[in-house]
Design an enzyme around this catalytic site. Structure first.
Site, PDB file in Angstrom:
ATOM      1  N   TYR B 438      18.963  77.880  94.615  1.00 55.98           N
ATOM      2  CA  TYR B 438      19.910  78.516  95.565  1.00 55.98           C
ATOM      3  C   TYR B 438      19.353  78.630  96.984  1.00 55.98           C
ATOM      4  CZ  TYR B 438      18.201  83.352  94.241  1.00 55.98           C
ATOM      5  OH  TYR B 438      17.508  84.485  93.991  1.00 55.98           O
ATOM      6  N   GLU B 439      20.245  78.840  97.909  1.00 48.26           N
ATOM      7  CA  GLU B 439      19.921  78.786  99.351  1.00 48.26           C
ATOM      8  C   GLU B 439      19.293  77.449  99.732  1.00 48.26           C
ATOM      9  OE1 GLU B 439      21.253  81.030 100.986  1.00 48.26           O
ATOM     10  OE2 GLU B 439      21.486  82.619  99.506  1.00 48.26           O
ATOM     11  N   GLY B 440      19.758  76.395  99.086  1.00 48.50           N
ATOM     12  CA  GLY B 440      19.228  75.063  99.355  1.00 48.50           C
ATOM     13  C   GLY B 440      18.167  74.681  98.347  1.00 48.50           C
TER      14      GLY B 440
END
Lengths: 596, 596
Positions: B438-440
């Site tokens: 998550y968040e990239g």
């Protein structure tokens, strides 16, 4: 279909790497040619793809459950086990004398892989039964063999291994379960065993527990451990089942993975004593246990390959379908299937290369096992036995550690969807983690590799393998392709790194055991990496020749690409491992215990 | 106590590596000396150790649940969040103008680590709120700021980031949620957002959703995306809450880990349209989103360090208690605590070295952030900004990938017990896996590192960091200790490997983007490894000097041992990564797509 058995790669490995044809020259295996192997694999694939694989998710969501001592397995498991048993799959590698089919392990291992790819939890029941069968074949009396083996081999009954106790995990010297002799030659068994896979279940009529225990008055430590057969139900003289024995499942564990496989706590003797029968001689239990254990260790290594294969197939399928972002090289105008992105390719190739490399290593080990057991020439048997024994900790340790990397990448390829349980990729990640632990942790495998397999013969077996690798390098050196050159460079560097480590281990194990054991797992990872990479090098040579000859170009081209990837991305790890082991031992144990 | 905050190591990092004293020369931070930092950390530790950490297991067993659009969090979470809010912890790093405490990130990051060690799932709510606050601080109107910020900063309301849609994950160009302008300047929002962390919950009075959407008629792709504020409850002019907005949670996900953190599917506009307010200018949503995202990426990196620390503490504690097998060097006559076994030490040292290295890197990055934002000298700000931006993908990507290795080892140290959920080690393994996603994902971080952070300036920033590393090597070269020599050897080799890769990336990214991106994640892993190792080298120098000066000998000796272990076992991986990246690119993408 959620799983498709990689029959082509298995047959390639059997034929080109594990020399199935030369196995045929062994009288016991004269009937098993490549066509037979293919027919067996295709039949095996049908059952696993269609019946057993579809139960894998169900087992995770609806695990085995315990109530009042009774364990109910996942709906569908019982029926599937009947089909498995009726198909003769439990007896595949066992002797025809007891109803088995006597197939070489070289073929059997591929079947074991399929079963485990289909359903790791389900496969554990036959896996443990296989171990119990091996122990009875080796050390059971003719009467014990006649009473138990046919029913275990035909899947009417199943088997277990009862080693662990709360205080005795890796350290079996601490086993406390006790056996009291009875006048009729049998024993009463008292104690608690934990982590007993399929220690209780509803898939078979009876369960044959093989239990480590101490006869009252036996020496302390591992030299006072004996092996007992303790049936769940007593067996009458006519083979029918009698009274319930005093061996009861008091609970099952709540685990991170392989949830469908019941992991039992068994109480022996809480109601007066469980009746047990000595297997073999008193105080030689550990020896017989190692027979079960070695069969199981090899099989657990195959489990690593199996779950890696399944994770790879799922990730590759998702990567073909999921559309997201434009290719970095601008080759497509809009968003593309993520398999077009180089990092997704890197992940898939890593998964594939590790899986194929370990599969090839396992098949080659199996072929050595077959020769070690059935070859008419004693010297050939001995050499193959040494080779096989060296490979067992690598098959177990390296293949399972690699399965953690592969199942992690499998989740990663899926992105956020991978973390959602419904997708299924997470199950492989959770399931795989037991593989580096049970049947001896990676550290226990590494101890075996360092002690019994390397230091004991001064590194002779290990160096003999390095010499065989050098011979493969000589073959590579005659070739002109970029793939051959890349492989030669990395294999050669990795072999030299391995030799440094072998010399360090063989040379220092007495004088500086802490330093050697500080690097034991890295040594295992290095040796596994190199031996699997060596098989990929052999595969590369064959594939280049067959490609040139026009045989199955897509398969051969993929094999070449995968082998080269293995060389450049997996074998490339060898130097760092060597440096850590040979030059970094002191820093492993330098910190004061108080500081942790 | 299940978690003890590593305050001493945090203060060492702040003081000796992140130069907290020199931050004090910045007017905005004049009040924040080491004593203040220590007081804040000790207070923070109390709340996290005593209140929030004990809820971690509860959250896993009794996750957030959804019924009829309402999400109920784990029992205890709501009260704990009140205590967290009332202690002022949400506003720690936010401006005093809106009720925050304006602490430097250098101190705040340590508090974030503690919160995440205590409870990764719980910590996500403040983490997302922080991101939303940052975005409003940057791009909100004064009125929006006045309406929302004080209540978000004091924890009365929380915030979310609404980016992902079923078809738009990493690829935000595919966002389809639409915004229709209303006469009063507000918008009606229609669409589905998935994976919304704390998108619905019962811990706060209101939820401030920041939502990416396209104004009707906007350009396609990322240039047509705007950012909207969509409150769960409308806010009246006097700040009181009004009607329920048309943003509803239709389900939450069933995840492998961080189960207490509700991951919502949000429907906007199913009942006529959700009212939203434009943040900043139309079509600049991606830019503002990156403000949230960059804050969140750094914080997710800290989550990796946090879960690694917790896993380490648990494993070390188990290793001290669990008795099993005799030491290989015969130093004890019977079975010993497993911490005496070299391989257990290797695992614990790996966990510790990775955690400390990444913590040091994160603190140094935080200090650069502080200088980049508050230093009076523009040139200093610029240099620090470049350094910070280079480090963000490393803090996010490397620290989270290392957390997978650490939590795996944490389970492994526990043996079979690690696989049993009741033990707790498995939760860290399951929880950590989201961090690389998550968040990239790690690949997205690596794309950022390759593209914006390396190729764009021709590798200048990267090489400037390499030059700073060389300066540390020059310091090491003046020293005589074995640890310094070992560090110098490995750091120097790793830096040279890194420079090779920087040149490859900077030189080939235009001509051969597939080759560069094939090695993007290995480049990230190499750069993270070397930058964290560099901090361990700096720590080693300080610790040797302080040890010689008689300062806190046990701590300094442990730091030296850990740094040396990092050098010999973690930095030693650098060469293999370099070879794979620079010489192995072709084999990543060589295999035909049909062959997967």
């Amino acid at each position: 279909m959620t799983y498709r058995a990689p029959i082509k790669d298995m047959l390639f490995g059997m034929k080109e790497l594990a020399s199935l044809a030369s196995l045929q020259s062994i009288p016991a295996f004269a009937d098993f040619d490549l066509d037979t192997a293919q027919a067996v694999l295709e039949e095996c694939a049908k059952l696993n793809e269609n019946v057993i694989a579809p139960l894998n998710v169900a087992g995770d969501r609806n695990p085995s459950s315990w109530k009042d001592g009774v364990v109910t397995t996942t709906p569908g498991f019982k029926d599937a086990f009947r089909q498995f048993a009726e198909g003769g799959w439990q007896g595949l590698q066992h002797p025809a004398d007891f109803g088995g089919q006597g197939l070489p392990k070289t073929i059997g291992a591929a079947c074991v892989e399929m079963l485990n790819s289909a359903n790791l939890s389900f496969a554990l029941c036959p896996l443990l039964t296989d171990g119990a069968i091996e122990a009875l074949l080796t050390a059971g009396t003719p009467e014990q063999q006649q009473t138990y083996l046919p029913k275990m081999i035909d899947g009417t009954w199943t088997g277990t291994m009862n080693l662990t106790e709360p205080q005795a995990g890796s350290d079996l010297a601490l086993v406390r379960t006790r056996a009291e002799p009875l006048p009729d030659g049998s024993y009463k068994i008292f104690g608690t065993k934990i982590f007993i896979t399929y220690g209780e279940h509803d898939m078979a009529e009876n369960i044959v527990h093989l239990v480590l225990a101490r006869v009252v008055g036996a020496p302390e430590g591992v030299k006072g451990i004996s092996l007992f057969l303790v049936p769940k139900f007593m067996v009458n003289a006519d083979g029918s089942l009698g009274a319930r024995n005093d061996a009861h499942c008091v609970s099952i564990e709540h685990k991170m993975g392989i949830k469908a496989s019941p992991t039992a706590v068994l109480q022996f003797g809480d109601h007066g004593g469980a009746i047990g029968y000595l297997i073999g001689q008193e105080n030689r239990g550990l020896e017989y246990m190692f027979i079960m254990m070695n069969a199981a260790r090899y099989a657990v290594g195959v489990q690593g390959i199996a779950v890696a294969e399944r994770a790879y197939q799922k990730a590759a399928s998702y990567a073909r379908d999921r559309v997201q972002s434009r290719p970095v090289d601008g080759s497509l105008p809009g968003s593309a299937a993520i398999i077009h992105h180089p990092d997704v390719r890197r992940m898939l190739m890593t998964m594939r290369a590790l899986t194929e490399g370990c599969r090839a290593m396992a098949l080659v080990a199996a072929s050595a096992y077959d020769a070690a057991h059935q070859h008419p020439d004693a010297e050939v048997r001995k050499q193959n036995q040494a080779f096989y024994e060296f490979l067992v900790p690598l098959v177990k340790g390296y293949s399972t550690e690699m399965s953690l990397e592969v199942t992690d990448l499998g989740v990663q390829v899926h992105g956020g969807m991978g973390f959602i349980e419904e997708t299924g990729a997470a199950q492989y990640y959770r399931d795989a983690k037991i593989l580096t632990i049970y049947e001896g942790t990676t550290a226990i495998q590494a101890n075996d590799l360092v002690g019994r397999k390397t230091a004991r013969d001064g590194g002779q077996t290990a160096k003999a393998i390095a010499a065989q690798i050098a011979a493969t390098e000589a073959e590579l050196a005659k070739r002109d392709s970029a793939a051959s050159k890349a492989m030669l460079k990395r294999l050669s560097a990795a072999r030299l790194a391995l030799i440094d480590v072998i010399e360090f281990v063989a040379g220092q194990s007495k004088a500086n055991p802490n330093a050697v054991f500080a690097g034991s797992v890295p040594y295992l990872m290095l040796a596994g990496n190199v031996v699997a990479g060596w098989q990929m090098a052999r595969a590369l040579i064959v594939a280049e020749d067959q490609l040139a000859a026009g045989v199955d170009a897509p398969f051969m081209a993929a094999k070449i690409a995968t082998a080269r990837f293995y060389a450049e991305h997996i074998l490339a790890r060898a130097g760092g491992l060597r440096d850590s082991i040979v030059e970094g031992a002191d820093s492993v144990t330098a910190m004061s215990l108080d500081a942790f």
